[in-house]
Design a protein around this motif. Sequence first.
Motif, mmCIF file in Angstrom:
data_model
loop_
_atom_site.group_PDB
_atom_site.id
_atom_site.type_symbol
_atom_site.label_atom_id
_atom_site.label_comp_id
_atom_site.label_asym_id
_atom_site.label_seq_id
_atom_site.Cartn_x
_atom_site.Cartn_y
_atom_site.Cartn_z
ATOM 1 N N THR A 198 4.598 10.436 3.869
ATOM 2 C CA THR A 198 3.443 11.311 3.628
ATOM 3 C C THR A 198 2.234 10.850 4.430
ATOM 4 O OG1 THR A 198 4.217 11.834 1.403
ATOM 5 C CG2 THR A 198 1.885 12.210 1.858
ATOM 6 N N GLU A 199 2.016 9.533 4.484
ATOM 7 C CA GLU A 199 0.869 9.013 5.225
ATOM 8 C C GLU A 199 1.036 9.265 6.717
ATOM 9 O OE1 GLU A 199 -2.907 7.077 5.594
ATOM 10 O OE2 GLU A 199 -1.845 8.261 4.088
ATOM 11 N N LEU A 210 3.692 2.183 10.354
ATOM 12 C CA LEU A 210 4.327 2.883 9.232
ATOM 13 C C LEU A 210 5.755 3.300 9.583
ATOM 14 C CD1 LEU A 210 1.308 5.024 8.002
ATOM 15 C CD2 LEU A 210 2.558 3.370 6.615
ATOM 16 N N ASN A 258 0.101 12.872 7.255
ATOM 17 C CA ASN A 258 -1.356 13.055 7.151
ATOM 18 C C ASN A 258 -2.068 12.540 8.396
ATOM 19 O OD1 ASN A 258 -1.105 14.145 4.590
ATOM 20 N ND2 ASN A 258 -1.493 12.214 3.532
ATOM 21 N N LEU A 259 -1.690 11.330 8.818
ATOM 22 C CA LEU A 259 -2.345 10.730 9.977
ATOM 23 C C LEU A 259 -2.040 11.508 11.254
ATOM 24 C CD1 LEU A 259 -1.764 6.923 9.230
ATOM 25 C CD2 LEU A 259 -3.902 8.209 9.009
ATOM 26 N N GLN A 279 0.820 -1.213 0.000
ATOM 27 C CA GLN A 279 0.000 0.000 0.000
ATOM 28 C C GLN A 279 0.854 1.263 0.000
ATOM 29 O OE1 GLN A 279 -2.840 -0.006 3.206
ATOM 30 N NE2 GLN A 279 -3.903 1.840 2.496
ATOM 31 N N TYR A 280 2.036 1.177 0.666
ATOM 32 C CA TYR A 280 2.961 2.318 0.735
ATOM 33 C C TYR A 280 4.329 1.828 0.266
ATOM 34 C CZ TYR A 280 -0.886 3.889 3.637
ATOM 35 O OH TYR A 280 -2.147 4.220 4.090
#
Length: 656
Positions: free
Chosen positions: A26-27, A638, A30-31, A17-18
């Motif tokens: 980036t995720e 992550l 954002n999170l 997914q990443y």
Amino acid sequence: MDLPEKEMRYLKLLAQQYPTIPAASTEIINLSAIMELPKGTEHFISDIHGEYESFLHVLSNGSGSIKRRIEEIFQDTLLKQEKQNLATLIYYPQKKLPLILKNVDYKDEWYRITLFRLIKICRISSSKYTRSKVRKALPKDFAYIIEELLHEQESAVNRQEYYNSIIKSIIDTGRAEAFIIALAELVQRLAIARLHVIGDVYDRGPGAHIIMDTLLDYHSVDFQWGNHDIVWMGAASGSKACIANVIRVSLRYSNMETLENGYAISMLPLVSLAMDVYGDDSCEQFRPKGTTDEFTENEQLLMARMHKAITVIQLKLEGQIIKRRPQYGMKDRFLLDKIDFEAGTIQIGNKSYPLLDNHFPTIDPADPYTLSEQEELVMEKICLSFANSERLQEHVRFLFSKGSMYLKYNGNLLYHGCIPMTKSGKLRHFTFDGTDHSPKKFMDRLERLARQGYFTSNNPEKKQYGQDTMWYLWSGDQSPLFGKSKMATFERYFISDSETHTEEMNPYYDFRTDEEVAKKIITEFGLDPTNGHIINGHVPVKVKKGESPVKAGGKLLVIDGGFAKAYQSKTGIAGYTLIFNSYGLLLAAHESFDSTQIAIEKAQDIHSKTEILEQNRKRIRVRDTDKGQEIGEKIKNLKNLLKAYRSGAIKESYKL
């Protein structure tokens, strides 16, 4: 970087997914930003009982929050009537818009002013959500334009022309009305981030099916089953005893709208039985209750005969379950075999009571719990009608999908009825198959069996057990949804002595005002008793007699305030809504609602009195919620993925 094999497998899945360091980074950014947003507003509502107009209005006005927002924004710039009209336009845009435009001379100017006002409300309402979440809520036809307007700063000199040109184009292309409707619906949606229904959509009022249609399409909802819901769920599964109860209650309150028009379930087989068997019976004890002005005398007599016919069938079917399930401990409900048919009396305990009605043509005194051939045939036909009702089956599948016996959400415990307790005030434990079941385990078991009763298709014995469990949840002693020692159906119809009508409440209702008891219940379900609350329905709060919905030092909140008109004479109000936003807990007490038509034509809102129950010193953020915990876990994973990339344990995957 040396990771366990299980964790490495998970990280490799996450890497799909990443696939790169920038994507994962980036995720995380954002999170992390989402974690700092204010928590979304939760609304709790209970015991709607088919009153669809009141429910839809409360849902549309966000329990009064939209009106309060309009007051905040336009306090000094709009007249009272203008604010009322704007609120009504937001609640009922498709119906209110034509009425307003009838009296507008300069429509283009009205469109422009109204669009500006709605955009302003939308902009403030959307401020606690991410752009991504708002984007998902936007109607497809106007998504790009609304997003531009929500995030455009029209006060900036170099952007005024751009902003005004969008509004002008909307009006010039004839899309102003559709755009106004879209913005009004967006305001409604943004007012409630999560809706919690604490049980009992069904029975009493005429529009349970309309409420269920609304919930099916609602953006974020969960459901805690009530006793009036579970009996419909049991009926949809094919339980004859539940079907008989559903029909009996509908006839008792002259409310066949949901059955016949909502779910297209034919009552012709029952009509035939009623006329054949009870055609010469006045059935006085079975006359429908409530408003019957819309029915002729012959119609009321037919309903009374149908009512008696299905009641006798129900009593027989329930006797069969009690005989089949001795573990239910309901032998005291064996009553048909206690009737002296010649004397017209019944023996209950050591006392004999005369019967108000002694005409039982379908009961065999030697075998009182067996259906007659005609009754059996009627039930087979009605069962088929329930099974083939697509709308009913869709609604019940939704209740299983979104619903449960209880829910733990953001530190609060939600359930409809009660937690069974002993007379000494201790949480009751149960033993099944030699295993001790705490209240939580007991409710988990009941929920599993209910699902078994609906979804099992290849094991009739298991399916029957699950169906019987749904009936038990409707009316059984120790049922957490029912909360009484018995359902005195037979006594209310056939015995005049009111002492026999008494349905003793579970000891829970004596002890629920005790803060320590409430804390023990919260702890039993694995929540923090210091900050958590119990949110409960089922028993109407008699406000007019001075009863408070806030109990146990604020730890237990009862939000059944009488949505159903039948209860409003007892409660003195027309329902509660509990609101849990980023600032704390608020309780809205609603006054009675006349009708949707009056609300639209006269810009009349439900008057709601809001009380602040708890106010947080520090605003609650997403990081403080259940969702925040999930996001925090994802951020942690992550970060581990980033370490794996940078250590060479996992390779980045760039698409060329």
